[in-house]
Design an enzyme around this catalytic site. Structure first.
Site, short mmCIF file in Angstrom:
data_model
loop_
_atom_site.label_atom_id
_atom_site.label_comp_id
_atom_site.label_asym_id
_atom_site.label_seq_id
_atom_site.Cartn_x
_atom_site.Cartn_y
_atom_site.Cartn_z
N PRO A 2 -26.41 32.25 -14.91
CA PRO A 2 -26.63 33.15 -16.05
C PRO A 2 -25.92 32.63 -17.30
O PRO A 2 -24.74 32.31 -17.26
CB PRO A 2 -26.02 34.47 -15.56
CG PRO A 2 -26.05 34.39 -14.07
CD PRO A 2 -25.82 32.94 -13.76
N GLU A 3 -26.65 32.52 -18.40
CA GLU A 3 -26.08 32.07 -19.66
C GLU A 3 -25.91 33.26 -20.59
O GLU A 3 -26.10 34.41 -20.18
CB GLU A 3 -26.96 30.96 -20.25
CG GLU A 3 -27.03 29.73 -19.34
CD GLU A 3 -27.77 28.56 -19.97
OE1 GLU A 3 -27.99 28.57 -21.19
OE2 GLU A 3 -28.13 27.63 -19.23
N LYS A 58 -19.56 34.18 -21.93
CA LYS A 58 -20.29 34.63 -20.74
C LYS A 58 -19.47 35.57 -19.87
O LYS A 58 -19.79 35.78 -18.70
CB LYS A 58 -20.77 33.41 -19.94
CG LYS A 58 -21.80 32.58 -20.70
CD LYS A 58 -22.52 31.57 -19.83
CE LYS A 58 -21.65 30.39 -19.48
NZ LYS A 58 -22.40 29.35 -18.74
N HIS A 91 -23.66 39.67 0.75
CA HIS A 91 -23.24 39.12 -0.55
C HIS A 91 -22.98 40.18 -1.61
O HIS A 91 -22.71 39.83 -2.76
CB HIS A 91 -24.27 38.12 -1.09
CG HIS A 91 -24.63 37.03 -0.13
ND1 HIS A 91 -23.68 36.24 0.48
CD2 HIS A 91 -25.84 36.61 0.33
CE1 HIS A 91 -24.29 35.36 1.26
NE2 HIS A 91 -25.58 35.57 1.20
N ARG A 110 -23.03 32.90 -3.94
CA ARG A 110 -22.26 31.65 -3.91
C ARG A 110 -20.77 31.87 -4.21
O ARG A 110 -19.98 30.95 -4.11
CB ARG A 110 -22.86 30.65 -4.91
CG ARG A 110 -24.31 30.30 -4.56
CD ARG A 110 -24.94 29.38 -5.56
NE ARG A 110 -24.36 28.04 -5.53
CZ ARG A 110 -24.79 27.03 -6.28
NH1 ARG A 110 -25.80 27.22 -7.11
NH2 ARG A 110 -24.22 25.86 -6.20
N ARG A 151 -16.98 12.03 -33.64
CA ARG A 151 -17.26 12.25 -32.22
C ARG A 151 -18.38 11.33 -31.76
O ARG A 151 -19.47 11.32 -32.34
CB ARG A 151 -17.65 13.70 -31.96
CG ARG A 151 -16.63 14.74 -32.42
CD ARG A 151 -15.41 14.76 -31.52
NE ARG A 151 -15.69 15.29 -30.21
CZ ARG A 151 -15.63 16.58 -29.89
NH1 ARG A 151 -15.32 17.48 -30.82
NH2 ARG A 151 -15.86 16.98 -28.66
N ARG A 260 -25.87 16.88 -16.42
CA ARG A 260 -26.93 17.89 -16.48
C ARG A 260 -28.24 17.24 -16.88
O ARG A 260 -28.28 16.32 -17.69
CB ARG A 260 -26.58 18.99 -17.49
CG ARG A 260 -25.39 19.85 -17.09
CD ARG A 260 -25.10 20.87 -18.16
NE ARG A 260 -23.95 21.70 -17.83
CZ ARG A 260 -24.02 22.83 -17.15
NH1 ARG A 260 -25.20 23.26 -16.71
NH2 ARG A 260 -22.94 23.54 -16.90
#
Length: 270
Positions: A2-3, A58, A91, A110, A151, A260
């Site tokens: 979830p973002e 988050k 869970h 998880r 950067r 990613r």
């Protein structure tokens, strides 16, 4: 995982049912999350009225009269409202029972999420060094431009750095970079001010649109009202490696950036 839009969707779903309600009991069936749930959580929260439900990055902040429950959904967690007394399935680790007859149930297959207690949440070690919220005036393209100078890292992991701006996770970084026409592999320090101004606008637009659609349902996410998100239908590039670009028809490419998967259009993004 979830973002930000998924967490904000959860907040909007549960807040009207929690705010102003008194907690009658907290049932913890398994304390083994990313960090152990405090053994005295029931004692600390029971009997208190919930004042507000906020979000920082988050993290969900359930503010009681004294103290705050800091919750993170981890990789696969969710918080949803159910009727008091509904039997718990596998869970389903925590129930926060309310005098209204509802309870807030935390599910996390998880167990990478968190439920922590703090008397000073904004100075908690998990929140103290976070960057600005992306949908506020504290975040803009000028900030991206200034922080990127010198950067050498790729621009995608740069905008996903929570010290730069919070909540721009993999899905929405991928989509915002496509909308701004920026190759995710480009060196952050080599991007112009004008392009960062455009990118910041697209980050805000993509996140706002995702929130309005209820987030993106990929695998495990459901909102606080038990409903899935629908932003997945709006995705231009995320998860579409090898498929034709919806804008120009060129085959989308997939690369690894910062461990990613990153999908981009070699024609639309430069």
């Amino acid at each position: 995982m979830p973002e930000l839009p998924e967490v904000e969707t959860t907040r909007r779903g549960i807040a009207p049912h929690l705010e102003g309600q008194r907690v009658s009991r907290v049932v913890v069936r398994d304390r083994r999350l990313r960090w152990p749930i405090p053994e005295d959580l029931d004692v600390r929260l029971s009997g208190q009225r919930i004042v507000s439900v906020e979000r920082r990055a988050k993290y969900l902040l359930i503010n009681a009269e004294v103290g705050t429950l800091i919750s993170h959904l981890g990789m696969s967690g969710n918080l949803r409202l159910v009727e008091l007394g509904l039997p718990a399935a596998k869970h389903e680790h925590v129930d926060i029972e309310l005098e209204s007859g509802l309870m807030l149930r935390y599910t996390d297959p998880r167990r990478f999420g968190a439920m922590l207690w703090s008397l000073d949440p904004l100075n908690h070690e998990l929140l103290l060094r976070l960057g600005p919220e992306p949908l506020t005036d504290l975040f803009d393209g000028e900030r991206l431009f200034q922080l990127s100078r010198g950067r050498s890292m790729a621009v995608k992991p740069f905008i996903m750095d929570n010290a730069v701006v919070v909540g721009v996770g993999n899905i929405y970084a991928t989509e915002a970079l496509f909308a701004a026409g920026i190759d995710p592999r480009r060196e952050a320090g080599g991007i112009s001010r004008a392009r960062y101004l455009k990118l910041a606008i697209e980050i805000k637009r993509v996140l706002a649109a995702a929130i309005e659609q209820g987030g993106t349902t990929l695998r495990d996410f459901i909102g606080g009202d038990g409903q899935p998100g629908y932003f997945q239908q709006e995705l231009f590039v995320y998860g579409r490696g090898g498929q034709p670009c919806k804008v120009c028809g060129t085959a989308l490419r997939e690369v690894k950036l910062g461990q990613r998967a990153s999908v981009y259009c070699p024609r639309c993004q430069r």
